[in-house]
Design a protein around this motif. Sequence first.
Motif, PDB file in Angstrom:
ATOM      1  N   ALA A 185      -7.669  43.518 -11.177  1.00 41.15           N
ATOM      2  CA  ALA A 185      -8.749  43.596 -10.190  1.00 41.15           C
ATOM      3  C   ALA A 185      -8.233  43.930  -8.795  1.00 41.15           C
ATOM      4  O   ALA A 185      -9.022  44.230  -7.895  1.00 41.15           O
ATOM      5  CB  ALA A 185      -9.512  42.275 -10.158  1.00 41.15           C
ATOM      6  N   LEU A 219     -13.986  41.871 -15.800  1.00 36.08           N
ATOM      7  CA  LEU A 219     -12.658  41.833 -16.426  1.00 36.08           C
ATOM      8  C   LEU A 219     -12.466  40.554 -17.236  1.00 36.08           C
ATOM      9  O   LEU A 219     -11.886  40.584 -18.326  1.00 36.08           O
ATOM     10  CB  LEU A 219     -11.583  41.944 -15.349  1.00 36.08           C
ATOM     11  CG  LEU A 219     -11.353  43.339 -14.766  1.00 36.08           C
ATOM     12  CD1 LEU A 219     -10.492  43.268 -13.509  1.00 36.08           C
ATOM     13  CD2 LEU A 219     -10.690  44.241 -15.818  1.00 36.08           C
ATOM     14  N   ALA A 220     -12.941  39.432 -16.714  1.00 34.75           N
ATOM     15  CA  ALA A 220     -12.800  38.166 -17.426  1.00 34.75           C
ATOM     16  C   ALA A 220     -13.529  38.217 -18.766  1.00 34.75           C
ATOM     17  O   ALA A 220     -13.014  37.755 -19.790  1.00 34.75           O
ATOM     18  CB  ALA A 220     -13.332  37.023 -16.570  1.00 34.75           C
ATOM     19  N   GLN A 240      -3.222  38.019 -14.875  1.00 35.09           N
ATOM     20  CA  GLN A 240      -3.510  39.335 -15.435  1.00 35.09           C
ATOM     21  C   GLN A 240      -4.817  39.895 -14.887  1.00 35.09           C
ATOM     22  O   GLN A 240      -4.910  41.083 -14.557  1.00 35.09           O
ATOM     23  CB  GLN A 240      -3.575  39.237 -16.964  1.00 35.09           C
ATOM     24  CG  GLN A 240      -2.229  38.978 -17.614  1.00 35.09           C
ATOM     25  CD  GLN A 240      -2.342  38.653 -19.096  1.00 35.09           C
ATOM     26  OE1 GLN A 240      -3.343  38.085 -19.533  1.00 35.09           O
ATOM     27  NE2 GLN A 240      -1.327  39.023 -19.870  1.00 35.09           N
ATOM     28  N   ILE A 241      -5.832  39.033 -14.794  1.00 31.96           N
ATOM     29  CA  ILE A 241      -7.105  39.486 -14.236  1.00 31.96           C
ATOM     30  C   ILE A 241      -6.930  39.880 -12.776  1.00 31.96           C
ATOM     31  O   ILE A 241      -7.457  40.903 -12.318  1.00 31.96           O
ATOM     32  CB  ILE A 241      -8.167  38.374 -14.374  1.00 31.96           C
ATOM     33  CG1 ILE A 241      -8.458  38.090 -15.852  1.00 31.96           C
ATOM     34  CG2 ILE A 241      -9.464  38.767 -13.657  1.00 31.96           C
ATOM     35  CD1 ILE A 241      -9.371  36.899 -16.080  1.00 31.96           C
ATOM     36  N   ALA A 298      -6.100  36.179 -22.061  1.00 35.53           N
ATOM     37  CA  ALA A 298      -5.852  36.636 -20.697  1.00 35.53           C
ATOM     38  C   ALA A 298      -5.587  35.456 -19.768  1.00 35.53           C
ATOM     39  O   ALA A 298      -6.058  34.346 -19.985  1.00 35.53           O
ATOM     40  CB  ALA A 298      -7.056  37.431 -20.199  1.00 35.53           C
ATOM     41  N   THR A 333      -4.661  35.652  -7.346  1.00 39.52           N
ATOM     42  CA  THR A 333      -5.104  34.699  -8.382  1.00 39.52           C
ATOM     43  C   THR A 333      -6.064  33.666  -7.785  1.00 39.52           C
ATOM     44  O   THR A 333      -6.956  33.180  -8.471  1.00 39.52           O
ATOM     45  CB  THR A 333      -3.900  33.976  -9.010  1.00 39.52           C
ATOM     46  OG1 THR A 333      -3.134  33.354  -7.979  1.00 39.52           O
ATOM     47  CG2 THR A 333      -3.036  34.937  -9.794  1.00 39.52           C
ATOM     48  N   TYR A 346     -11.265  35.907 -21.212  1.00 37.46           N
ATOM     49  CA  TYR A 346     -10.572  34.820 -20.512  1.00 37.46           C
ATOM     50  C   TYR A 346     -11.211  33.476 -20.811  1.00 37.46           C
ATOM     51  O   TYR A 346     -12.435  33.329 -20.807  1.00 37.46           O
ATOM     52  CB  TYR A 346     -10.606  35.060 -18.995  1.00 37.46           C
ATOM     53  CG  TYR A 346     -10.098  33.875 -18.202  1.00 37.46           C
ATOM     54  CD1 TYR A 346      -8.744  33.583 -18.159  1.00 37.46           C
ATOM     55  CD2 TYR A 346     -10.990  33.032 -17.537  1.00 37.46           C
ATOM     56  CE1 TYR A 346      -8.286  32.478 -17.445  1.00 37.46           C
ATOM     57  CE2 TYR A 346     -10.541  31.928 -16.823  1.00 37.46           C
ATOM     58  CZ  TYR A 346      -9.180  31.660 -16.784  1.00 37.46           C
ATOM     59  OH  TYR A 346      -8.720  30.563 -16.097  1.00 37.46           O
ATOM     60  N   GLU A 361     -14.375  41.024 -20.429  1.00 35.15           N
ATOM     61  CA  GLU A 361     -13.748  42.047 -21.269  1.00 35.15           C
ATOM     62  C   GLU A 361     -12.470  41.526 -21.935  1.00 35.15           C
ATOM     63  O   GLU A 361     -12.195  41.799 -23.110  1.00 35.15           O
ATOM     64  CB  GLU A 361     -13.430  43.278 -20.416  1.00 35.15           C
ATOM     65  CG  GLU A 361     -12.743  44.400 -21.185  1.00 35.15           C
ATOM     66  CD  GLU A 361     -12.360  45.567 -20.282  1.00 35.15           C
ATOM     67  OE1 GLU A 361     -11.521  46.378 -20.693  1.00 35.15           O
ATOM     68  OE2 GLU A 361     -12.900  45.651 -19.150  1.00 35.15           O
ATOM     69  N   LEU A 362     -11.696  40.753 -21.198  1.00 34.13           N
ATOM     70  CA  LEU A 362     -10.415  40.254 -21.704  1.00 34.13           C
ATOM     71  C   LEU A 362     -10.547  38.935 -22.464  1.00 34.13           C
ATOM     72  O   LEU A 362      -9.569  38.442 -23.026  1.00 34.13           O
ATOM     73  CB  LEU A 362      -9.432  40.071 -20.539  1.00 34.13           C
ATOM     74  CG  LEU A 362      -9.063  41.351 -19.781  1.00 34.13           C
ATOM     75  CD1 LEU A 362      -8.227  41.015 -18.554  1.00 34.13           C
ATOM     76  CD2 LEU A 362      -8.314  42.313 -20.691  1.00 34.13           C
ATOM     77  N   VAL A 404     -14.273  41.084 -10.999  1.00 37.05           N
ATOM     78  CA  VAL A 404     -13.528  39.988 -11.634  1.00 37.05           C
ATOM     79  C   VAL A 404     -14.262  39.460 -12.859  1.00 37.05           C
ATOM     80  O   VAL A 404     -13.663  39.242 -13.919  1.00 37.05           O
ATOM     81  CB  VAL A 404     -13.280  38.854 -10.620  1.00 37.05           C
ATOM     82  CG1 VAL A 404     -12.766  37.606 -11.331  1.00 37.05           C
ATOM     83  CG2 VAL A 404     -12.287  39.303  -9.552  1.00 37.05           C
ATOM     84  N   VAL A 437      -9.492  35.159  -7.899  1.00 38.43           N
ATOM     85  CA  VAL A 437     -10.026  35.112  -9.266  1.00 38.43           C
ATOM     86  C   VAL A 437     -10.504  33.702  -9.599  1.00 38.43           C
ATOM     87  O   VAL A 437     -11.583  33.507 -10.150  1.00 38.43           O
ATOM     88  CB  VAL A 437      -8.960  35.566 -10.288  1.00 38.43           C
ATOM     89  CG1 VAL A 437      -9.472  35.365 -11.716  1.00 38.43           C
ATOM     90  CG2 VAL A 437      -8.594  37.020 -10.053  1.00 38.43           C
TER      91      VAL A 437
END
Length: 342
Positions: A11, A39-40, A6-7, A2, A15, A45, A42-43, A36, A18
Amino acid sequence: MATLAQIAQLAGVTTATVSNVLRGRGKVGEDTKQRVMALAEELGYRPNLNARALVEGRPLTLALVVSSIANPFYPEFALAAEQAARKQGYFLIVCNTNDDPELEKAYLDQVGGSLAHGVLVMNADFVEQQVLLAAEKRGTPVVLCMWERPEQPPALPSIAVDFYRAGEIAAEHLLALGHRQIGAVVGSERNGNHIWRYRGFADAVARAGVTDLAQHTVFGHDTIEAGHDAARTLLSAAQRPTAIFVSNDLPAIGVLQTAADMGLRVPSDVSVIGITDINLAHQIRPSLSTVAVPTQEAAEMAVNLLLSLIKGAPGDGARPMLATSKPRLVARDSTGPAPQTP
């Protein structure tokens, strides 16, 4: 992998927002921060620390987490790792946990992915691996160093040393010298990280017909003081062993000192052998027989593996385990033929 963009898109923020959340900077609302961060994670990052370091003028850095800097093995490993890292243009910082899992977690949280591009970890047991896996999931490359069970690969990238074979080599040396009354000092608890060295030794002497080793084994800690205590127990027994196997060099030095304090001659009265071959092993008198493990090689392999992960190893979920060359016997003055019985 990621990206910040994308995050940010998922969200619903910029950027820059983030970036501020992930780096703990700026004023960001709690709801946005949690969204944020979730998501970081989960993906999966992982920040490009190389690029960040270049932009901010910071050095490229690796971290080495050790359990006790007071144990001379770890400075020796750290020196080899630092030299290997420096050849690749990286600096090495050493984090000492004093065997405290909470301190190790704090180092991983604060250093991994922030101050250091990746982390080398010594002596991680199964509980601590969960913390290491969480750090890896957050995007911090992690490599376990000196993994002692090559036949049981861990869930993380690792460098393995066959310590079971090291125990066998120690046993073969004592048996070849005629010893059959043998004791053992293990520098960890029964389920600790030295158990595989002991099992290799115990299996080898059992194959030779020595069946009472368990009755003459003391478990403890990887310190000179623990070696003192264990040796006094073994050497005060009615059936004193003619040889003592010690799972690491540091407590083996304690065994040598206690034998001298008790008026015993090494190796005429009792032979002593350790494992590792730290520098002190050849500097003390009598010099310590030991089974050398490839510390320099393991450190270089660990650094190179970590750098391959940092620079973009294939993201297929693979967890490489690389094995070093085999341990080897270094026979010195502390072992000799078994005493002749009257």
